[in-house]
Design an enzyme around this catalytic site. Structure first.
Site, PDB file in Angstrom:
ATOM      1  N   GLU A 189      42.938 -18.272 113.475  1.00  0.00           N
ATOM      2  CA  GLU A 189      43.811 -19.434 113.612  1.00  0.00           C
ATOM      3  C   GLU A 189      43.121 -20.542 114.412  1.00  0.00           C
ATOM      4  O   GLU A 189      43.272 -21.729 114.116  1.00  0.00           O
ATOM      5  CB  GLU A 189      45.127 -19.011 114.294  1.00  0.00           C
ATOM      6  CG  GLU A 189      46.241 -20.001 114.134  1.00  0.00           C
ATOM      7  CD  GLU A 189      47.616 -19.367 114.408  1.00  0.00           C
ATOM      8  OE1 GLU A 189      47.937 -18.359 113.749  1.00  0.00           O
ATOM      9  OE2 GLU A 189      48.317 -19.866 115.277  1.00  0.00           O
ATOM     10  N   GLU A 236      40.830 -22.143 112.117  1.00  0.00           N
ATOM     11  CA  GLU A 236      41.588 -22.938 111.145  1.00  0.00           C
ATOM     12  C   GLU A 236      41.995 -24.276 111.755  1.00  0.00           C
ATOM     13  O   GLU A 236      41.907 -25.331 111.107  1.00  0.00           O
ATOM     14  CB  GLU A 236      42.832 -22.160 110.675  1.00  0.00           C
ATOM     15  CG  GLU A 236      43.596 -22.889 109.580  1.00  0.00           C
ATOM     16  CD  GLU A 236      44.914 -22.210 109.197  1.00  0.00           C
ATOM     17  OE1 GLU A 236      45.225 -21.141 109.771  1.00  0.00           O
ATOM     18  OE2 GLU A 236      45.615 -22.748 108.331  1.00  0.00           O
ATOM     19  N   CYS A 268      52.939 -16.493 113.196  1.00  0.00           N
ATOM     20  CA  CYS A 268      53.000 -15.066 113.563  1.00  0.00           C
ATOM     21  C   CYS A 268      54.395 -14.482 113.447  1.00  0.00           C
ATOM     22  O   CYS A 268      54.565 -13.275 113.405  1.00  0.00           O
ATOM     23  CB  CYS A 268      52.592 -14.848 115.009  1.00  0.00           C
ATOM     24  SG  CYS A 268      51.225 -15.820 115.519  1.00  0.00           S
ATOM     25  N   SER A 294      50.037 -22.545 109.533  1.00  0.00           N
ATOM     26  CA  SER A 294      48.742 -21.875 109.472  1.00  0.00           C
ATOM     27  C   SER A 294      48.808 -20.850 108.348  1.00  0.00           C
ATOM     28  O   SER A 294      49.844 -20.216 108.126  1.00  0.00           O
ATOM     29  CB  SER A 294      48.485 -21.170 110.809  1.00  0.00           C
ATOM     30  OG  SER A 294      47.502 -20.168 110.628  1.00  0.00           O
ATOM     31  N   LYS A 328      60.203  -8.219 110.949  1.00  0.00           N
ATOM     32  CA  LYS A 328      58.936  -7.568 110.597  1.00  0.00           C
ATOM     33  C   LYS A 328      59.121  -6.550 109.473  1.00  0.00           C
ATOM     34  O   LYS A 328      58.202  -6.270 108.715  1.00  0.00           O
ATOM     35  CB  LYS A 328      58.335  -6.858 111.820  1.00  0.00           C
ATOM     36  CG  LYS A 328      57.739  -7.789 112.854  1.00  0.00           C
ATOM     37  CD  LYS A 328      56.385  -8.339 112.429  1.00  0.00           C
ATOM     38  CE  LYS A 328      55.874  -9.356 113.439  1.00  0.00           C
ATOM     39  NZ  LYS A 328      54.793 -10.193 112.869  1.00  0.00           N
ATOM     40  N   GLU A 345      58.952  -8.636 106.477  1.00  0.00           N
ATOM     41  CA  GLU A 345      57.581  -9.142 106.296  1.00  0.00           C
ATOM     42  C   GLU A 345      56.676  -8.061 105.705  1.00  0.00           C
ATOM     43  O   GLU A 345      55.892  -8.312 104.777  1.00  0.00           O
ATOM     44  CB  GLU A 345      57.015  -9.609 107.638  1.00  0.00           C
ATOM     45  CG  GLU A 345      55.617 -10.215 107.533  1.00  0.00           C
ATOM     46  CD  GLU A 345      54.985 -10.458 108.899  1.00  0.00           C
ATOM     47  OE1 GLU A 345      54.573 -11.587 109.163  1.00  0.00           O
ATOM     48  OE2 GLU A 345      54.908  -9.497 109.709  1.00  0.00           O
ATOM     49  N   GLU A 369      53.178 -10.346  99.084  1.00  0.00           N
ATOM     50  CA  GLU A 369      51.864 -10.890  99.449  1.00  0.00           C
ATOM     51  C   GLU A 369      51.106  -9.948 100.377  1.00  0.00           C
ATOM     52  O   GLU A 369      49.923 -10.172 100.662  1.00  0.00           O
ATOM     53  CB  GLU A 369      52.003 -12.231 100.185  1.00  0.00           C
ATOM     54  CG  GLU A 369      52.759 -13.326  99.443  1.00  0.00           C
ATOM     55  CD  GLU A 369      54.253 -13.296  99.735  1.00  0.00           C
ATOM     56  OE1 GLU A 369      54.738 -12.312 100.325  1.00  0.00           O
ATOM     57  OE2 GLU A 369      54.942 -14.256  99.335  1.00  0.00           O
ATOM     58  N   CYS A 381      58.558 -12.965 121.438  1.00  0.00           N
ATOM     59  CA  CYS A 381      58.773 -11.589 120.966  1.00  0.00           C
ATOM     60  C   CYS A 381      59.363 -10.669 122.034  1.00  0.00           C
ATOM     61  O   CYS A 381      60.033  -9.698 121.698  1.00  0.00           O
ATOM     62  CB  CYS A 381      57.457 -11.001 120.468  1.00  0.00           C
ATOM     63  SG  CYS A 381      56.710 -12.035 119.204  1.00  0.00           S
TER      64      CYS A 381
END
Lengths: 573, 150, 434
Positions: free
Chosen positions: A280, A283, A300, A320, A359, A362, A367, A504
């Site tokens: 990142e 990036e 994230c 990102s 999560k 996710e 993907e 988190c």
């Protein structure tokens, strides 16, 4: 400050004016039972469990919503109070699915503990529950309206704190219920699966989809290599599940506990957090140097991704392309590490311990199969891990401190602070500064971006280029920054957004009943973890360096792009 | 249509109830469709859950298609003691439907109503915005045949 | 027809064209507004209302002048007047009568209240069932705006005031002041907890005067004629007149403007002409669906806030529903509880869960399955609701149960023993409950 003196159960108490009777009583050492009340939320005054007698009043007063007055005389326990509190809890129980033994909240249910506290041993009321279907439409959360007591804590969380606005009161009278969206299942209501509702629900009306049995099956399956990764925020919250104080760091015990559960490799998502910073950070530099879309926003937090995809899809190019640390870990474990140990991806089972309910969603995204199979097989919440530890009979408090396994258990302090709001930003700045300037940072602590303030800002000079950064946590705060970007008024190059309040450490999968006071303690603990690490910058992580040398080549390489980056889609709700 | 109605009221959260009433009244079937609610949510900038809350709270709103004429029969005490149950039975019998149902031709829907403030002419009913009092079998028959002829 | 009635609030009802503002003006209308704006300070209006002793007519009987003073004294540039015309109390139709018969009197009362408290905007929230009243009030506001009594610089004074008429959408609870305010704000009508009260923090959290139609309709008379004239009718503690709605098993049903101080007996037998047919009066319910149910031998109580309170009664909305001796008390109470279970907003536990449970317990009596232990459960449940519910609905909905347990306990006992004296709770003859 003006004060007020009143009498509570015969005791004189002096408190600031506008204090509630509930808080004044607390000061006098009297613990009035509550249900709809939750610290940091609006006062609701709807469950009526906290009623007390106020001298001269025809009715009982809800102590949470009634401010004290000079000379007020309050009785917190009397025949009337006892009758009202008991009757109210009996009424709730009589409109509740009372299969308590088979309930996920058995033993941690606030309704159950109220019934116990009020010594309710029978219920004169017939159970009038009209059973409704249970919502299992998402991989993250289960919503069971048959358990709901309509306290409104989830509604306050969803509408006020997060401002996603999915859960709300609908219908009226005996038909009242909390619904999602237009009376739909969560999957069709625009829910972002942050799970904050589940941390404040006093009963089992909304809770994490428990997947511990899947993990047991994998552990008991000798043909599988079962790898576990544990997110930065778990080490500062898991101890609470075992009655230790909030803010207790249990890093070594966590590793030991996971090993005793039977995981073959005990690794650390902090490793992948360091890897995320490498990708990142580069990036960001690439976007700065080559006119890429700015501000760049972190990616994230899967609840945050769910939010932007559904509500601000026009801003997706700002995200990102980096996968979250959980998913970077999964694809590296099933490729790089699989090769190292001579196994195929399908022989490996990756479990992640996350502070997060999103999560779960996710890890199941299409993907996220870049190793050729599903990169992360199961994502468990902190609460589910605690359940497994208890199930296995492990006395967590008596565990020795053990290290994480190598190589994917090696990490730096920068990886650890990912768990707190501002942490990704701070970790990124530590690395980007040194990569760009070639100088060593005089101080590693970017304190401007730490703490529970809703939106935080800072500026950093990178060899004459001034980079403005902003940090938001909680969707309500994130929305403010998004509106600035939409209106072209955001003078930032880099933004960190975390879905949950506090980041988190305050995630929707963390121990039930997280308050801001608890968030503060966990944040304090996570910076202690950082301070105690020998390495505190991601680019100094030797395992990450080895990964690039042996496998990926360099940040943003073709292989990195394939395994560590992703794409997003417009899922406008 | 929804957009026109909203524009006539102005984009303001406090106009939600009048807007929903107008949308429902502008519709032959006197109901709010899911699409109506979605549009209102989007155009007023109010979360769907809040629009749904209002649409399910007030008894005037229906999320199911209803008849052209909505017959709301008062079943509060002043009407009950003056024969409201007979009125309910008469309507049910003549129309061949139960309370809460719509005739197959889509003409009539039978509903309960709370007090219509027509107690001095109990038993009473409200049919598409008009009050009918002192109801008996004969009167009910003639009201229904009048409505059918309209 | 008796001469006990008074023509004060209702003086124009039926005599003027409610669509024509000139008929209102030619019968003395808007004189109070001119007098107040040109010769009185806002505090002067409040003082006059205070001196009149006017008590709120919506049910709570709070001194109107005092409420106005509170709104007046609360700091703030933006204030509201809200007229509660959500007359949902079963058996009540006086506000409808006033709005349909003399809409301008209410408009004038609201403007005067707005002037007194320093408000710029008034709302009239009328229940959606009142189609005609909504139309007439909208017209009255429009007509009044046309003649310049609403709008900016009314009567060339520094007083700007306008009124918006809003329709309810079928929710009894919106008669509760905060539920009504929530509804005006575009939300479901779920009451807020108190304090703060509306005079301090009401509509959009601004100081708000919220009063019933009948209360506000009294203000033009008080301002025009003075508090002394107002007090010339009524009793010491209950000044003026009260609109009473008679319904149920009574010969002369309707709205009657009556002086405080007459007895319930006068109302039932003189005004109401007693029970029709060969039947005897068994019970009256006074004040609406959540009012007390009392037997026919309690009718010496006076129409007077203090005397009623002394006897454990409340005037409520002014509804009196008569029930003859063919009626079953249990059956009536059951129908009232069904109403409350449906109309509860569902926000607080005692009301949301209590009303259906109360209904079930009474239903047990009507089915003949009740036991003596039901009395204990009824006692703790009704007490909990009365003491711990969030708003007036949940606090008062047990009243029909409480009052009938007090005055008609024998009928409950008979149902426990399987007998419904009226034969209503039975499916076969003989009054035996199957």
């Amino acid at each position: 400050m003006n004060t007020v003196t009143l009498t509570i159960d015969g005791q004189k108490v002096t408190v600031p004016e506008n204090t509630s009777i509930l808080d004044a009583a607390k000061k006098a050492g009297i613990d009035i039972p509550t249900l709809c009340y939750f610290p940091d939320q609006n006062i609701k005054g709807n469950c009526r469990v906290c009623v007390v007698e106020v001298e001269g009043s025809r009715t009982l007063a809800a102590s949470c919503s009634t401010p004290v007055n000079e000379g007020m005389a309050v009785k917190t326990w009397s025949k009337n109070v006892m009758n009202a509190r008991r009757t109210i809890v009996q009424l709730m129980l009589a409109d509740h699915d009372e299969d308590c033994n088979e309930c996920v909240k058995n033993g941690v249910c606030e309704l159950q503990s109220l019934a116990q506290r009020l010594n309710i041993q029978h219920n004169p009321f017939k159970n009038i529950l009209k059973p409704k279907p249970i919502d299992t439409s998402t991989p993250s959360l289960i919503r069971n309206p048959n358990k709901c007591v309509k306290c409104g804590r989830c509604v306050d969380m969803c509408q006020e704190t997060q401002q996603v606005g999915i859960l709300f009161d609908a219908y009226r009278g005996a038909d009242s219920e909390i619904v999602s969206g237009l009376g739909k299942y969560l999957s069709d209501a625009g829910c972002i699966l942050c799970g904050q509702c589940s941390t404040v629900c006093p009963v089992a009306a909304i809770y994490e989809n428990d997947e511990t049995d899947k993990v047991w099956q994998a552990i008991f399956d000798t043909s599988k290599r079962v790898i576990v990764q544990t997110a930065p925020a778990i080490r500062v919250s898991i101890a609470e599940e075992f009655d230790m104080l909030p803010g207790t760091v249990a890093l070594g015990q966590l590793a030991a506990g996971l090993r005793r559960l039977g995981f073959d490799d005990v690794f650390d998502t902090d490793f992948a957090a360091d890897l995320t910073i490498m990708e990142e950070g580069h990036e960001l530099l690439d976007r700065l140097q080559h006119g890429g879309m700015l501000p760049m926003i972190t990616s994230c937090s899967p609840g945050w991704i769910n939010f932007i995809e559904q509500y601000y899809p026009d801003l997706l190019p700002h995200l990102s392309t980096c996968k979250s640390p959980q998913q970077m870990f999964g694809s590296i474990a099933k490729t790089y590490y699989a090769q190292k140990i001579g196994l195929k991806p399908e022989d490996i089972f990756v479990v992640s311990i996350m502070p997060c309910t999103a999560k779960k969603y996710e890890s199941g995204r299409p993907e996220m199969n870049d190793s050729g199979v599903r990169d992360v097989d199961v994502a468990l919440t902190t609460r589910e891990l605690a359940r497994m530890i208890r199930q296995a009979g492990i006395d967590f408090t008596a565990l020795p401190e053990e290290p994480f396994d190598e190589p994917l258990g090696i990490s730096t302090g920068a990886g650890a602070i990912f768990g707190a709001t501002g942490g990704v930003m701070e970790a990124a700045l530590r690395t980007v500064y040194e990569v760009v300037t070639g100088n060593t940072l005089p101080s590693l602590d970017f304190t401007d971006v730490r703490g529970l303030k809703g939106i935080k800002e800072a500026s950093v000079d990178l060899d004459d280029v001034k980079v403005n950064v902003a940090v938001a946590h909680g969707i309500a705060n994130a929305k403010k920054l998004l509106e600035l970007i939409r209106n072209g008024a955001a003078d930032y190059q880099f933004i960190e957004i975390m879905c949950c309040p506090g980041g988190c450490i305050g995630g929707g999968g963390q121990p039930y009943r997280t308050t801001n006071a608890i968030r503060q303690q966990r944040i304090k603990a996570i910076y202690e973890v950082d301070k105690a690490m020998p390495l505190r910058k991601s680019h100094e992580n030797p395992a990450v360096q080895a990964l690039y040398e042996e496998f990926l080549g360099r940040p943003l390489s073709e292989k990195s792009h394939h395994l560590l980056h992703t794409t997003y889609s417009n899922r406008q709700h | 249509m929804v957009e026109e109605i909203i524009n006539s009221h102005g984009i303001a959260e406090d106009k939600l109830v009048p807007i929903l009433l107008d949308i429902q009244n502008s519709n032959d079937k006197h109901y709010l469709s899911e699409d109506d609610l979605k549009q209102v949510s989007r155009l007023l900038g109010i979360p769907e859950s809040r629009v749904y809350s209002v649409a399910t709270f007030y008894s005037f709103f229906s999320l199911q298609p209803r008849g052209k004429y909505i017959i709301q029969i008062c079943d509060n005490a002043p009407c009950i003691v003056n024969g409201a149950y007979n009125v309910i039975d008469d309507f049910r019998h003549i129309l061949g439907i139960d309370m809460g149902q719509t005739t197959p031709d889509g003409l009539f829907t039978l509903e309960y109503s709370s007090c219509l403030g027509c107690c001095s002419h109990a038993p009473a009913a409200r049919i598409s915005g008009e009050l009918y009092g002192d109801l008996d079998s004969e009167k009910i028959k003639s009201i229904l045949s009048d409505l059918r002829r309209r | 027809m008796s001469d006990l009635t008074v023509k004060r609030l209702t003086q124009r009802c039926g005599d003027i064209d409610p669509r024509d503002v000139s008929e209102y003006i030619s019968t003395g209308g808007y004189k109070a507004l001119v007098k107040a704006l040109l010769t009185m300070k806002p505090q002067g209006v409040i003082d006059e209302v205070k001196a009149s002793g006017l008590l709120g007519r919506g049910g709570a009987a709070f001194p109107t002048g005092l409420k106005m003073q509170m709104v007046h004294d609360t700091p703030g540039d933006v204030k509201y007047v809200v007229c509660n015309a959500d007359e949902g109390e079963p058996g009540t139709f006086k506000d409808r009568y006033l709005m349909e018969g003399d809409p301008y009197q209410l408009v004038e009362g609201i403007i005067l209240a707005g002037y007194a408290v320093g408000a710029q905007k008034g709302y009239i929230y009328i229940r959606g069932e009142y189609d005609r009243a909504i139309e007439l009030m909208k017209n009255a506001v429009e007509q009044t705006r046309k003649i310049g009594y609403l709008g900016n610089n009314i009567l060339k004074q520094h007083f700007n005031f306008d009124i918006e008429v809003r329709s309810g959408a079928g929710a009894y609870i919106c008669g509760e002041e905060f539920a009504l305010i929530e509804s005006l704000e575009g939300k479901s009508g779920r009451p807020r907890y108190k304090p703060p009260y509306p005079p301090v923090s009401g509509l959009w959290d601004k100081p708000t005067l919220i009063n019933n139609v009948e209360t506000l309709a009294n203000i033009p008379y008080i301002v025009s004629n003075g508090s002394k004239a107002f007090r010339s009718v009524g009793t010491d503690n209950s000044a003026g007149t009260k609109l009473i709605c008679l319904s149920g098993n009574i010969a002369n049903r309707g709205v009657f403007e009556l002086p405080f101080g007459i007895t319930l007996k006068d109302i039932i037998y003189d005004i109401g002409q007693g029970v029709p047919g060969e039947r005897e009066l068994k019970m009256i319910q006074i004040g609406g669906a959540s009012g007390s149910c009392i037997p026919s031998d309690m009718l010496d109580v006076k129409l007077d806030f203090a005397d009623m309170k002394k006897n454990g009664l409340s005037m409520g909305s002014g509804a009196i529903i008569a029930f003859d001796d063919s009626r079953c008390v249990i059956d009536i109470v059951k129908s009232l509880l069904k109403f409350f279970a449906h109309e509860s907003c569902g926000k607080c536990t005692p009301c949301r869960e209590g009303n259906p449970q109360l209904y079930n317990l009474i239903d047990d009596f009507s089915k003949g399955s009740a036991t003596p232990s039901h009395y204990d459960v009824l006692q703790s449940l009704t007490q909990t609701m009365q003491q711990a519910a969030l708003c007036g609905l949940g606090q008062s909905s047990p009243m029909p149960v409480v009052s009938t347990l007090l005055y008609f306990k024998d009928e409950y006992d008979m149902h426990i023993n399987g007998r419904c004296p009226a034969g209503i709770c039975s499916s076969t003859n003989g009054g035996e409950i199957i």
